[in-house]
Design an enzyme around this catalytic site. Structure first.
Site, PDB file in Angstrom:
ATOM      1  N   ASN A 474      -0.905   1.375  -5.701  1.00  0.00           N
ATOM      2  CA  ASN A 474      -1.773   1.888  -6.759  1.00  0.00           C
ATOM      3  C   ASN A 474      -1.665   3.398  -6.905  1.00  0.00           C
ATOM      4  OD1 ASN A 474      -4.218   1.979  -8.502  1.00  0.00           O
ATOM      5  ND2 ASN A 474      -5.153   2.907  -6.695  1.00  0.00           N
ATOM      6  N   GLU A 475      -1.450   3.859  -8.123  1.00  0.00           N
ATOM      7  CA  GLU A 475      -1.493   5.291  -8.476  1.00  0.00           C
ATOM      8  C   GLU A 475      -0.520   6.125  -7.644  1.00  0.00           C
ATOM      9  OE1 GLU A 475      -5.776   5.945  -8.040  1.00  0.00           O
ATOM     10  OE2 GLU A 475      -6.071   5.644 -10.180  1.00  0.00           O
TER      11      GLU A 475
END
Ligand SMILES: *[C@@H]1O[C@H](CO)[C@@H](O)[C@H](O)[C@H]1NC(C)=O
Ligand SMILES: *[C@@H]1O[C@H](CO)[C@@H](O)[C@H](O)[C@H]1NC(C)=O
Ligand SMILES: *[C@@H]1O[C@H](CO)[C@@H](O)[C@H](O)[C@H]1NC(C)=O
Ligand SMILES: *[C@@H]1O[C@H](CO)[C@@H](O)[C@H](O)[C@H]1NC(C)=O
Ligand SMILES: *[C@@H]1O[C@H](CO)[C@@H](O)[C@H](O)[C@H]1NC(C)=O
Ligand SMILES: *[C@@H]1O[C@H](CO)[C@@H](O)[C@H](O)[C@H]1NC(C)=O
Ligand SMILES: *[C@@H]1O[C@H](CO)[C@@H](O)[C@H](O)[C@H]1NC(C)=O
Length: 926
Positions: A474-475
């Protein structure tokens, strides 16, 4: 019988040449290292839960005070779990743990038989020798060590990896990136930091007779179209290839084969049977394939796109004399799902699509609009996550018109039963490896550990048709690598290299070695790839920031806590897909009361400040300055746009404020979702919006749409409304006065209908000549497309008082849901006001609520004026949801609303306690 099992409580599973003792049960004991605390314990469990159940964490108040933000207790007590068992004789014996959280040393008969250091792996230990040399009754003991302490110790090893300041996301405990444990166990901006520990998954003692026997550890069933490549849309006319692989413990005899039988979900029709061909045995896996005619099985579809057809597939391991050594049955489905990231073609450009790359999902060869949210761990303690709870949650997801969840990258890989529920309900699960908001080490030991984790989990869940995608984390590109670039540009190439080593060179081929059916992206939120070539050392070439203005490539992640910009569309990201966006809100009074006593139910009480983790303390500090800033964002947003709640009774006031923050949250998400959905018919060809976040891990201010316990916030109702298949929505530019009303459809065929547009004043009187707007407009909208039914400017309309005007929009249309043979009616309601609620000249709508016992429905009526944000609320003690909520009521147009009970029952007493109010009540001073 070759083996004597004297243990009464060990469940003997139906077995073949092996005996399996299920170690699940509540006859374990938990002790601390000193041995002065001891309590009964369970497996599976986590130590906090055992101690709580035993009263060793004494009172609810004490538990509450931990939940109240004190970082204390968690993970700091080394513990031992033990259980007596008696076994006699066997050629070989194994302990199999389907999950140990996280750092454990396993002893049997006082001998260390193994250690574990990854929550997400299955562990198997050969205990033959330990058992044979056992003196007295064998005792299994598992010693757990503190994960935060070990993470810190690893961080302090000489030569250990470091990252530029400001890159690694610290919430409470530090150094989570060094260990393979649920990352949010160390704190996150929506949850507590308990760092639970314990045997969180089932465990077994497996014993073999001399010579042979097979115990199934894991399976990988991969169903794809012949010739399918993971990242490209396959040829839907090709037959299905079923590749079944079994990871086993034990010894296979000579002449072994695999047989298969595939039956429909009623076990009535067999669609395939016989032996698997192309048998291979490698390591501890045996695999084979069969093909099934391309149009033989009925396809599996997500909800609202067709049926969720499922099949049982049974694989038998058979020896040379046709004796079955092991058998495994999995429920599966036939579908293809691909994340299409190919370059935009000339043909697409000719249709008005901007150049760049696609970034959308295709189910069985069809583009579709992904509607949904992000799934976080539904509890701080996974052993408390029951099938019943998850069935209720998925019922709410489907009722909320959501077809996809992103299973976010720092909880835990979901247990099979959740994928099973998703398969049944038709909810696609974009699944992520557990890496988030940090960069990770790339030393060999860490990488080797990740290989086991990825291989086990990809194989374990691959047969579920709900599995939609694997993402590395994520991210990582959009946030982590960008932080490096900003904080220490000279080091950027090094950290990009490390990122690629882990997420591309290692994990990418590993996923494809175990699955031909699922696409992989190294990160959620990025600009996609330009090239895939497995002969390269980094087989996926990422686009990163090499972008051309005017082109679109990937998915977006957007948070903006400046509430003054909340409804300004010029701030929203324009891209192919929105995988995260949101703003936090308070849970309801009823949910707060599950955990917090009334004297602390004050908006910024210290208990609430401790529970609010946006913004997180950034360490083990109990300083709430950063939390107060997050609380302030909610307050500012309410004050900017809505009547300010000012009630004499402090609890009533608190409750009104909670609701007010939820109204802002829902309005903001609605504004974004209708913007993203409109993008499906614009150059960005936007094909998905998954908001942050579906549900809560505990009772606290968060981005959730569903509170801990299952109660819907305003958001989940509003999202349900704006995720209807055919919607009408206003798009207003408050700086220019431009106002458009647009219909968006995510059906796969054209749909036609009528939009009624009526201007009223707040007394409910229609404005003269409808303010110059046609009162109804017929429309025809193409598949996955939009059409404007009004383009005007508020200045061109004859509205006597902007503060006393509301445009009510209602749509009715006839069309067909995907894969449906019958026409369906679609309807949708929406509204627009040219001023925000704190300026509107609201009148008391004098709401009336009644209940019809025979139909089981409520009727709500506005008798004196237009009711906006009409809100039905039910008391604590039951869980359920209304058909609709937070809607508009115009005098003379009552609405009938049903209530679905999920837990408890709708007794007469409950019915009496159901209330209705509107935004006018928020403004009312009392
Ligand atoms: C394990 O060790 C303890 C003392 O250290 C002893 O009392 C016990 O009998 C031993 N158990 C086994 C099964 O060897
Ligand atoms: C990707 O999607 C676009 C739009 O649906 C489609 O035109 C294209 O053919 C797809 N790519 C491939 C390789 O099929
Ligand atoms: C079909 O068989 C499977 C596997 O044996 C079983 O789990 C399932 O309950 C059966 N379904 C029906 C409808 O009998
Ligand atoms: C299975 O084996 C046959 C014959 O050797 C071969 O032609 C075929 O390509 C193999 N199939 C797969 C999927 O490997
Ligand atoms: C093997 O056994 C199965 C049932 O257990 C039977 O249906 C099948 O005909 C047998 N095959 C052979 C080759 O004997
Ligand atoms: C897709 O476009 C990129 C430029 O954005 C280019 O580098 C790449 O080669 C193209 N890929 C294919 C398969 O044409
Ligand atoms: C309204 O539609 C027009 C024409 O498509 C467009 O130029 C304008 O930007 C839109 N305005 C808003 C606020 O959506």
């Amino acid at each position: 019988m070759l083996m004597k099992i004297l243990l009464g409580s060990g469940l003997l599973l139906p077995t073949f040449a092996q005996h399996v003792i299920d170690l699940t049960g509540n006859d374990w004991t938990v002790k601390n290292a000193e041995g002065n605390v001891s309590a009964p314990a369970s497996l599976p469990s986590q130590v906090h839960l055992d101690l709580f159940a035993a009263g060793a964490i004494h009172t609810l108040a004490q538990m509450k005070s931990i939940f109240g933000g004190s970082p204390g207790l968690t993970g700091h007590i080394p513990v031992r779990q033990s259980r007596a068992c008696i076994i006699d004789g066997a050629s070989s014996s194994w302990l199999v743990f389907n999950g140990l959280d996280t750092f454990a040393t396993i002893e049997l008969c006082n001998q260390t038989v193994g250690t574990a250091n990854n929550q997400f792996r299955q562990w198997k230990f050969d205990v033959s020798h330990a058992l044979k040399s056992c003196k007295g009754h064998p005792v299994i003991s598992i010693s757990f060590s503190s994960a935060p302490k070990i993470a810190n110790a690893i961080a302090n090893e000489p030569g250990q990896e470091t990252w530029p300041a400001g890159v690694q996301g610290v919430f409470e405990f530090e150094n989570r990136w060094f260990i393979r444990k649920e990352q949010s166990d160390f704190g996150w901006d929506w949850g507590p930091a308990f760092s639970p520990t314990g045997p969180w998954q089932p465990a077994y003692l497996v014993q073999f007779k001399p010579d042979n026997g097979v115990y199934v550890l894991n399976t990988d069933i991969d169903i794809h179209r012949e010739g399918q490549v993971n990242w490209l849309p396959p040829d839907q006319s090709k037959p299905w290839v079923v590749n079944a692989s079994i990871d086993y413990l034990g010894t296979l005899p000579k002449g072994v084969s695999l047989t298969v039988e595939i039956k429909d979900s009623q076990n009535k029709t067999t669609i395939a049977s016989g032996s698997l061909t192309n048998l291979t045995i490698s390591g501890n896996s045996i695999s084979g394939i069969t093909t099934v005619g391309g149009d033989v099985p009925k396809l599996w579809w997500p909800t609202n796109m067709g049926e969720q057809n499922l099949y049982y597939i049974t694989i038998n391991v058979v020896d040379g004399s046709n004796k079955t050594l092991a058998t495994v049955t999995k429920r599966t489905g036939f579908r293809t799902i691909v994340l299409n990231q190919t370059n935009i073609t000339d043909a697409q450009i000719a249709l008005g699509i901007a150049p760049g790359a696609n970034w959308h999902f295709e189910i069985n060869g069809h583009e579709f609009y992904a509607k949904g949210s992000n799934f976080i761990p539904p509890d701080a303690f996974w052993p408390r996550v029951t099938e019943d709870r998850m069935k209720r949650l998925f019922d709410s997801i489907v009722k909320g018109n959501q077809n996809m969840l992103r299973v976010w990258a720092s909880g835990a890989y979901l247990p099979e039963f959740i994928y099973d529920i998703a398969d049944e309900k038709g909810v696609l699960l974009w699944s992520e490896f557990e890496f988030s908001d940090a960069l990770y080490p790339v030393n060999q030991a860490f990488l080797d550990n990740v290989v086991e984790e990825v291989t086990y989990n990809v194989r374990r869940v691959n047969h579920h048709p709900s599995l939609a995608l694997w993402s590395g984390g994520n991210e990582l590109e959009s946030l982590e690598l960008q932080e490096v670039y900003q904080n220490d540009p000279a080091e950027y190439p090094r950290y990009v290299g490390e990122y690629e080593k882990l997420f591309i060179s290692l994990i990418f081929p590993l996923v494809y070695d175990n699955s031909r059916s699922i696409s992989y992206t190294p990160t959620s939120t990025g600009n996609g790839y330009t090239k895939i070539d497995f002969s390269l050392p980094v087989p996926m070439v990422e686009r990163y920031q090499n972008v051309t203005p005017g082109e679109y490539y990937g998915d977006s992640d957007y948070y903006n806590y400046i509430s003054a910009e909340a409804f300004d569309m010029s701030h929203y990201p324009v891209d192919r897909f929105a995988n995260e966006f949101g703003f936090h809100s308070m849970p309801s009074l009823q949910t707060w009361r599950q955990a917090v006593s009334d004297e602390d139910l004050i908006f910024n009480s210290s208990v609430i400040l401790h529970r609010n983790h946006h913004y997180p303390p950034g360490g083990l500090s109990t300083d709430t300055t950063r939390s107060a800033a997050g609380m302030g964002e909610m307050t500012i947003a309410v004050e900017l746009y809505y009547p300010i709640p000012l009630k004499l009774d402090p609890i009533v006031n608190f409750s009104a404020w909670c609701l007010a923050t939820q109204r802002f949250q829902a309005d903001m998400y609605k504004s974004e979702i209708q913007f993203y959905r409109r993008g499906s018919g614009r150059p960005e060809r936007q094909l998905g919006s998954l908001y942050w976040q579906l549900e809560d891990i505990w009772q606290a201010p968060t981005w959730a749409g569903i509170e801990y316990g299952g109660r819907w916030k305003v958001l989940h109702y509003v999202a349900k409304n704006i995720y209807d298949p055919v919607i009408v929505a206003p798009y207003w530019d408050s700086s220019t006065g431009d106002l458009n009303v647009t219909v968006t459809s995510d059906l796969w065929e054209s749909v036609s209908g009528i939009v009624n547009m009526t201007w009223y004043d707040f007394k409910g009187k229609p404005l003269e000549k409808n303010a110059g707007v046609p009162s109804s407009v017929a429309f025809d909208v193409g598949p996955l497309n939009i059409t404007d039914v009004l383009t005007t400017n508020i200045k061109n309309l004859s509205i006597p008082t902007l503060k006393d005007a509301v445009l009510v929009l209602s749509l009715s249309a006839t069309g067909r849901l995907p894969n449906s043979n019958t026409k369906a009616q679609f309807s949708h309601e929406n509204y627009f006001t040219p001023v925000f609620m704190n300026e509107a000249q609201l009148v008391d709508p004098e709401l009336k609520l009644s209940y019809n016992k025979s139909t089981g429905k409520f009727t709500v009526e506005a008798t004196n004026g237009v009711s906006l944000y009409t809100w039905l609320d039910y008391p604590a003690g039951i869980v359920g949801y209304f058909d609709k909520n937070s809607f508009v009521l115009v005098p003379g147009h009552p609405k009938e609303v049903g209530f679905t009970v999920q837990e408890g029952s709708l007794t007469e007493k409950v019915v009496k306690e159901i209330t209705v109010q509107s935004i006018w009540d928020q403004a009312k001073k009392d």
